[in-house]
Motif scaffolding. Sequence first.
Motif, PDB file in Angstrom:
ATOM      1  N   ARG A 136       5.014  10.934   4.065  1.00 26.00           N
ATOM      2  CA  ARG A 136       6.411  10.532   3.901  1.00 26.00           C
ATOM      3  C   ARG A 136       7.373  11.699   4.018  1.00 26.00           C
ATOM      4  N   ASP A 181       8.709  11.978   8.012  1.00 25.48           N
ATOM      5  CA  ASP A 181       9.908  11.289   8.499  1.00 25.48           C
ATOM      6  C   ASP A 181      11.036  11.331   7.458  1.00 25.48           C
ATOM      7  N   ILE A 230      11.392  10.192   4.638  1.00 23.53           N
ATOM      8  CA  ILE A 230      11.737   8.964   3.921  1.00 23.53           C
ATOM      9  C   ILE A 230      11.662   9.205   2.412  1.00 23.53           C
ATOM     10  N   MET A 250       6.948   4.674  11.188  1.00 20.32           N
ATOM     11  CA  MET A 250       6.068   4.612  10.023  1.00 20.32           C
ATOM     12  C   MET A 250       5.589   3.196   9.753  1.00 20.32           C
ATOM     13  N   PHE A 279       3.682   1.031   6.742  1.00 21.43           N
ATOM     14  CA  PHE A 279       3.458   1.171   5.309  1.00 21.43           C
ATOM     15  C   PHE A 279       2.185   0.465   4.870  1.00 21.43           C
ATOM     16  N   ASN A 312       5.590  -4.752   5.480  1.00 24.57           N
ATOM     17  CA  ASN A 312       6.945  -4.990   4.981  1.00 24.57           C
ATOM     18  C   ASN A 312       7.895  -5.446   6.082  1.00 24.57           C
ATOM     19  N   PRO A 313       7.603  -6.622   6.683  1.00 28.34           N
ATOM     20  CA  PRO A 313       8.570  -7.147   7.644  1.00 28.34           C
ATOM     21  C   PRO A 313       9.894  -7.403   6.936  1.00 28.34           C
ATOM     22  N   LEU A 314      10.981  -7.334   7.701  1.00 23.37           N
ATOM     23  CA  LEU A 314      12.300  -7.578   7.108  1.00 23.37           C
ATOM     24  C   LEU A 314      12.530  -9.085   6.983  1.00 23.37           C
ATOM     25  N   LEU A 343       7.950  -1.006  15.934  1.00 26.07           N
ATOM     26  CA  LEU A 343       8.148   0.418  16.206  1.00 26.07           C
ATOM     27  C   LEU A 343       8.176   0.688  17.702  1.00 26.07           C
ATOM     28  N   THR A 385      11.586  -2.355  -0.838  1.00 23.56           N
ATOM     29  CA  THR A 385      10.785  -2.139   0.368  1.00 23.56           C
ATOM     30  C   THR A 385      11.558  -2.536   1.626  1.00 23.56           C
ATOM     31  N   TYR A 386      12.477  -3.497   1.507  1.00 23.32           N
ATOM     32  CA  TYR A 386      13.284  -3.874   2.665  1.00 23.32           C
ATOM     33  C   TYR A 386      14.181  -2.719   3.101  1.00 23.32           C
ATOM     34  N   GLU A 390      13.717   0.401   2.443  1.00 23.79           N
ATOM     35  CA  GLU A 390      12.862   1.483   2.926  1.00 23.79           C
ATOM     36  C   GLU A 390      12.418   1.211   4.357  1.00 23.79           C
ATOM     37  N   ALA A 391      12.022  -0.038   4.612  1.00 18.86           N
ATOM     38  CA  ALA A 391      11.571  -0.387   5.961  1.00 18.86           C
ATOM     39  C   ALA A 391      12.691  -0.184   6.965  1.00 18.86           C
ATOM     40  N   GLU A 444      15.323   1.763   6.705  1.00 13.80           N
ATOM     41  CA  GLU A 444      15.657   3.177   6.879  1.00 13.80           C
ATOM     42  C   GLU A 444      14.571   3.907   7.661  1.00 13.80           C
ATOM     43  N   ALA A 445      13.323   3.505   7.456  1.00  9.66           N
ATOM     44  CA  ALA A 445      12.249   4.151   8.215  1.00  9.66           C
ATOM     45  C   ALA A 445      12.362   3.831   9.701  1.00  9.66           C
ATOM     46  N   LEU A 446      13.051   2.747  10.030  1.00 16.27           N
ATOM     47  CA  LEU A 446      13.268   2.431  11.445  1.00 16.27           C
ATOM     48  C   LEU A 446      14.507   3.143  11.979  1.00 16.27           C
ATOM     49  N   VAL A 465      20.349  -5.973   6.391  1.00 16.84           N
ATOM     50  CA  VAL A 465      19.176  -6.485   5.677  1.00 16.84           C
ATOM     51  C   VAL A 465      19.513  -6.934   4.257  1.00 16.84           C
TER      52      VAL A 465
END
Lengths: 269, 307
Positions: A61, A64, A66, A102, A104, A108-110, A179, B191-192, B194-195, B197-199, B210
């Motif tokens: 982590r 990137d 994060i 990344m 996880f 963790n789909p949005l 990604l 987690t949303y 985080e996901a 921001e990681a994108l 989101v």
Amino acid sequence: MSGPFLSSSGAPPPEPAIRIREFNLWYGTFQALFDINLEIKNGLITSLIGPSGCGKSTLLRSVDRINERLGYVRIRGSIEVFGQEIHAPQVEPAQLRKQVGMVFQRPNPLPISIRDNVLFGYRIHHEKGGRLARSEADGIVEEALRQVLLWDQVKDRLDHKATDGLSLEAMQKLCIARLLPVKPSILLMDEPCSALDPRGTAAVEELIWELRDRYSILIVTHNMAQARRASDECVFMLMGRVVEHAPTDQLFVTPAHRETADYIEGRFG
Amino acid sequence: MTDPRSDRRRPADARDRHWYIDKFFEILMFLCGISAILFVVGIFLFVFREGLGFILQDMNFSEFFFSPKWRPTSLVRPTYGILAMVAGTAAVTVLAMAICLPVSIGAAIYIAEFAKGRTRETLKILIEFLAAIPSVVWGFIALSIMNPLIIDLFDAPMGLGVLNSALILALMAAPIVTSLAEDAFKAVPDTYREAAEALGATRWQAIRQVVLPAARNGLLSAGLLGVGRAFGETMAILMSSGHSINIPTSIFDSFRALTATIAAELGETAVGSPHYRALFAIGIFLFLITFLINMAADFIVRGVRKG
Ligand SMILES: Nc1ncnc2c1ncn2[C@@H]1O[C@H](COP(=O)(O)OP(=O)(O)OP(=O)(O)O)[C@@H](O)[C@H]1O
Ligand SMILES: [Mg+2]
């Protein structure tokens, strides 16, 4: 300890995808990483193993950035991605994360449609000017979903919410698929199969193996067999330090360190 | 057949002192619990009994809902039209929400997504403090601060009216809307974010694309409860509206709210007279509307839980 590893092939060593030097990290006052030195080769799958709590996720982590979301993380040292220092003041996290994707541990789909999930990153990075044309978007979605072998399963419900009605395996594949349109060069994966059943694990592992030619992959795993099967090189960490970094075969057959041998033989962790 | 375990299962007489204390509190709590229901049902029955007579005997439906003429004390021919008051109440509620929602949701985003530690705690305490101000004090603010301010700023003939009431109602509804909206944001799993921001999304992009959609139902129900709050407010509106019966055509017009009418007139009517009962009919109308608003809010929140 983890001196530069010499390639056995005669070719000149290419530029590493990730070069980490004297990297230390603190969560508040707790130091989680100590003097990490590591070079992750371009175009290979490198697995990161070690007992629970040794700092694998933390290291991943950091690449990137994060971890910075937490707000109480301090670092010292350097991480370069293709020769570019990621902590340089002119580097925006968004720019870095375009290059470094990344995956996880928990899929963790949005909470938006499958289609929008796949396009999310692409839109962030490419839609500065106008909106994406429908046909172009369709093409991107199909290509990404085909690459993760999910297209046939979801092609009739692209507008359904991604958080409902997909198996964990499908969700994790979707998380990989989203990604791809961003075209990162490096994929970081934090135990991407640990939430899946054996069948899902096999499918996702195979997928990762398929992706290896186009991306440099750094993958954390708890599963020794998986590391052994599915990686070119292997890094063993213990208590916040890198103990050993070697080609996977070599690390598993003739580990150079006592601790590595103990760990891969299951004597702790 | 004797099962050796049956002996052990037979209890010694359990009715000792603790048993009685236990039972006593259980019954006490039960009574407390149902008393709330009894009160609601009691109020409901009372309001309906008083208002129903009017509805059955004196009420002319089309006059009640479509006439703007509320002249209950006319000696020649009393009329009971609530259209002007409905229009006034609706106008002020809409304007109040148009002011309140963006501000409250903005504040909630700041508190839930950006503020940390001390700042956050201080803000939350301030907002709770806002919620604790009694409504008559708001009315006082409307009369003595907002009124001259509106006259000066907009060169209006009068500072009491739709704008004044809407501003006061927006401030009064802001604390509850803000804290419910904050809850809605907090309920969105990290987690949303985080996901996203990681994108490569920025904090703001993650929130807009989101977090806001994910919190949509919670925000909607926060907004509805704000509407309910504004709709049912009485004293502050009575003092800030000008209280004259007409259908407002500009935000500076005076108007009269349904609630304020009841509050102002009920004390001066003879119990049981048509005027008295007409006021209860307005009460029933308010009751039904607030009931519907709360039901809708509740329904929407349940929708969230289901997924
Ligand atoms: N957000 C955090 N705040 C404080 N300490 C943390 C945080 N995340 C991790 N740590 C600590 O840092 C150390 C390394 O954690 P990390 O999650 O990197 O380990 P890991 O090797 O990934 O373990 P696992 O195999 O269980 O996932 C642990 O001691 C952990 O308690
Ligand atoms: Mg981990």
